[in-house]
Design a protein around this motif. Structure first.
Motif, PDB file in Angstrom:
ATOM      1  N   SER A  40       4.161  -6.883  -6.920  1.00 63.26           N
ATOM      2  CA  SER A  40       2.713  -6.713  -6.819  1.00 63.26           C
ATOM      3  C   SER A  40       2.334  -5.233  -6.834  1.00 63.26           C
ATOM      4  CB  SER A  40       2.201  -7.376  -5.536  1.00 63.26           C
ATOM      5  OG  SER A  40       0.792  -7.272  -5.436  1.00 63.26           O
ATOM      6  N   ALA A  41       3.103  -4.416  -6.131  1.00 63.72           N
ATOM      7  CA  ALA A  41       2.841  -2.973  -6.139  1.00 63.72           C
ATOM      8  C   ALA A  41       2.998  -2.412  -7.545  1.00 63.72           C
ATOM      9  CB  ALA A  41       3.797  -2.269  -5.182  1.00 63.72           C
ATOM     10  N   SER A  42       4.018  -2.870  -8.267  1.00 60.51           N
ATOM     11  CA  SER A  42       4.236  -2.417  -9.639  1.00 60.51           C
ATOM     12  C   SER A  42       3.051  -2.771 -10.521  1.00 60.51           C
ATOM     13  CB  SER A  42       5.523  -3.046 -10.196  1.00 60.51           C
ATOM     14  OG  SER A  42       5.749  -2.631 -11.530  1.00 60.51           O
TER      15      SER A  42
ATOM     16  N   SER B  81      13.868 -10.325   2.113  1.00 62.54           N
ATOM     17  CA  SER B  81      13.383 -11.693   1.916  1.00 62.54           C
ATOM     18  C   SER B  81      12.815 -11.795   0.511  1.00 62.54           C
ATOM     19  CB  SER B  81      12.295 -12.040   2.940  1.00 62.54           C
ATOM     20  OG  SER B  81      11.129 -11.270   2.681  1.00 62.54           O
ATOM     21  N   ALA B  82      12.612 -13.021   0.054  1.00 65.21           N
ATOM     22  CA  ALA B  82      12.003 -13.224  -1.261  1.00 65.21           C
ATOM     23  C   ALA B  82      10.601 -12.633  -1.301  1.00 65.21           C
ATOM     24  CB  ALA B  82      11.975 -14.714  -1.601  1.00 65.21           C
ATOM     25  N   ARG B  83       9.906 -12.679  -0.181  1.00 63.91           N
ATOM     26  CA  ARG B  83       8.552 -12.119  -0.145  1.00 63.91           C
ATOM     27  C   ARG B  83       8.564 -10.608  -0.359  1.00 63.91           C
ATOM     28  NH1 ARG B  83       4.094 -14.527   0.607  1.00 63.91           N
ATOM     29  NH2 ARG B  83       5.161 -16.416   1.332  1.00 63.91           N
ATOM     30  N   ASP B  84       9.627  -9.937   0.064  1.00 65.45           N
ATOM     31  CA  ASP B  84       9.740  -8.507  -0.209  1.00 65.45           C
ATOM     32  C   ASP B  84       9.775  -8.233  -1.714  1.00 65.45           C
ATOM     33  OD1 ASP B  84       9.754  -7.733   2.432  1.00 65.45           O
ATOM     34  OD2 ASP B  84      11.922  -7.469   2.567  1.00 65.45           O
TER      35      ASP B  84
ATOM     36  N   GLU C 128       0.833  -1.207   0.000  1.00 61.72           N
ATOM     37  CA  GLU C 128       0.000   0.000   0.000  1.00 61.72           C
ATOM     38  C   GLU C 128       0.867   1.257   0.000  1.00 61.72           C
ATOM     39  OE1 GLU C 128      -3.479   2.151   2.728  1.00 61.72           O
ATOM     40  OE2 GLU C 128      -2.710   0.160   3.256  1.00 61.72           O
ATOM     41  N   THR C 129       1.942   1.236   0.786  1.00 59.51           N
ATOM     42  CA  THR C 129       2.822   2.402   0.858  1.00 59.51           C
ATOM     43  C   THR C 129       3.522   2.641  -0.475  1.00 59.51           C
ATOM     44  OG1 THR C 129       3.213   2.102   3.223  1.00 59.51           O
ATOM     45  CG2 THR C 129       4.852   3.372   2.002  1.00 59.51           C
ATOM     46  N   MET C 130       4.003   1.583  -1.112  1.00 62.13           N
ATOM     47  CA  MET C 130       4.701   1.752  -2.387  1.00 62.13           C
ATOM     48  C   MET C 130       3.754   2.242  -3.482  1.00 62.13           C
ATOM     49  SD  MET C 130       7.571  -1.268  -2.563  1.00 62.13           S
ATOM     50  CE  MET C 130       6.538  -2.652  -2.069  1.00 62.13           C
ATOM     51  N   VAL C 131       2.557   1.722  -3.495  1.00 63.00           N
ATOM     52  CA  VAL C 131       1.564   2.196  -4.461  1.00 63.00           C
ATOM     53  C   VAL C 131       1.269   3.675  -4.229  1.00 63.00           C
ATOM     54  CG1 VAL C 131      -0.861   2.001  -5.165  1.00 63.00           C
ATOM     55  CG2 VAL C 131       0.537  -0.059  -4.885  1.00 63.00           C
TER      56      VAL C 131
END
Length: 273
Positions: free
Chosen positions: A209-211, A200-203, A175-178
């Motif tokens: 996902s934000a992109s 981490s890989a999840r990061d 949400e923050t990156m979006v």
């Protein structure tokens, strides 16, 4: 200030500079130049023009680190702009970037000095040509008035703006990156950019996902990068997840995790959706 700069196609939501169209099809490869003097800079430019990259980034904060005074640094930078433009030729776009120490850069610079440097480069004063610069990077976390002034100057001179944000410590939530990317566009950036550090890989998945979320806005091109070795996959899957460009090297890189431009070009082609 006009609603859209002249180099942005509002029908197709792309941004075009020197014949390079961001946001349509294959992501553009951007190669940084980090030479610390003119000879090193021009040697790197020669190497960069031998790669598939059509956009070359000059990292101003890496140039002439021996000059502590901002005015002296600005003068030698302006003197180098003409020779650099000539070395790149007519077919490659030039992006100028001063990365501040707050976002991973190499030299301190006051906000006022930063604005003066970028606006002088934009206007072409004492550069020997009015069309030397095609894109300018401005960190959108800098002082609001400076950001607005640089954006306004770039628009008046027909130069595209990359509004950037770099997190050298970690990866914010999606949400923050979006919100950052959308906010950069509201500030006037033709190409919003975010680069983050995965732990981490999840990061990395969160960044991708934000992109994709921002790409689905259909509001225009953006750039999203997960840095370091862990985030290297984000540099070659840009098209799948909506990022309009990626950064790669022709020698020394400017950020952790950058891969060789030729390798990136090949992987992008193999991974095209």
């Amino acid at each position: 200030m006009p609603d859209q700069p002249s180099n942005v196609d509002v029908r197709r939501r792309t941004a075009t500079v020197r014949g390079v169209e961001f946001g349509r099809g294959r992501p553009e490869i951007i190669v940084p130049l980090v030479g610390d003097d003119l000879d090193a800079l021009l040697a790197q430019a020669e190497a960069a023009t031998a790669t598939p990259a059509r956009v070359i980034e000059w990292r101003l904060d890496r140039f002439r680190p021996d000059l502590e005074d901002a005015e002296d640094h600005r003068e030698v930078t302006l003197a180098a702009l003409g020779p650099l433009r000539a070395a790149l030729g007519a077919d490659r776009a030039l992006l100028v970037t001063f990365r501040t120490t707050a976002e991973g850069g190499r030299r301190p610079y006051s906000t006022r000095a930063l604005g003066a440097l970028l606006e002088t480069l934009i206007s072409g004063r004492r550069a020997g040509t009015q069309s030397a610069v095609d894109l300018v990077d401005i960190e959108t976390a800098r002082e609001e008035g400076v950001v607005a002034s640089v954006v306004d100057s770039a628009r008046r001179h027909g130069i595209a703006v990359i509004g950037s944000h770099h997190d050298m410590e970690g990866t914010p939530d999606e949400e923050t990156m979006v919100r950052i990317l959308r906010g950069q566009r509201r500030l006037g950036a033709d190409i919003p950019k975010i680069a983050v550090t995965p732990r981490s890989a999840r990061d990395v998945l969160t960044l991708l996902s934000a992109s994709l979320t921002v790409a689905e806005d259909l509001a225009g091109p953006h750039i999203a990068v997960s840095m370091g070795t862990l985030g290297a996959s984000s540099r070659v899957t840009a098209e799948t997840f909506g990022s309009a460009a990626t950064f790669a090297t022709a020698g020394e890189g400017s950020a952790p995790g950058q891969l060789a431009a030729g390798d990136v070009a090949g992987m992008i082609e193999l991974l095209r959706p």
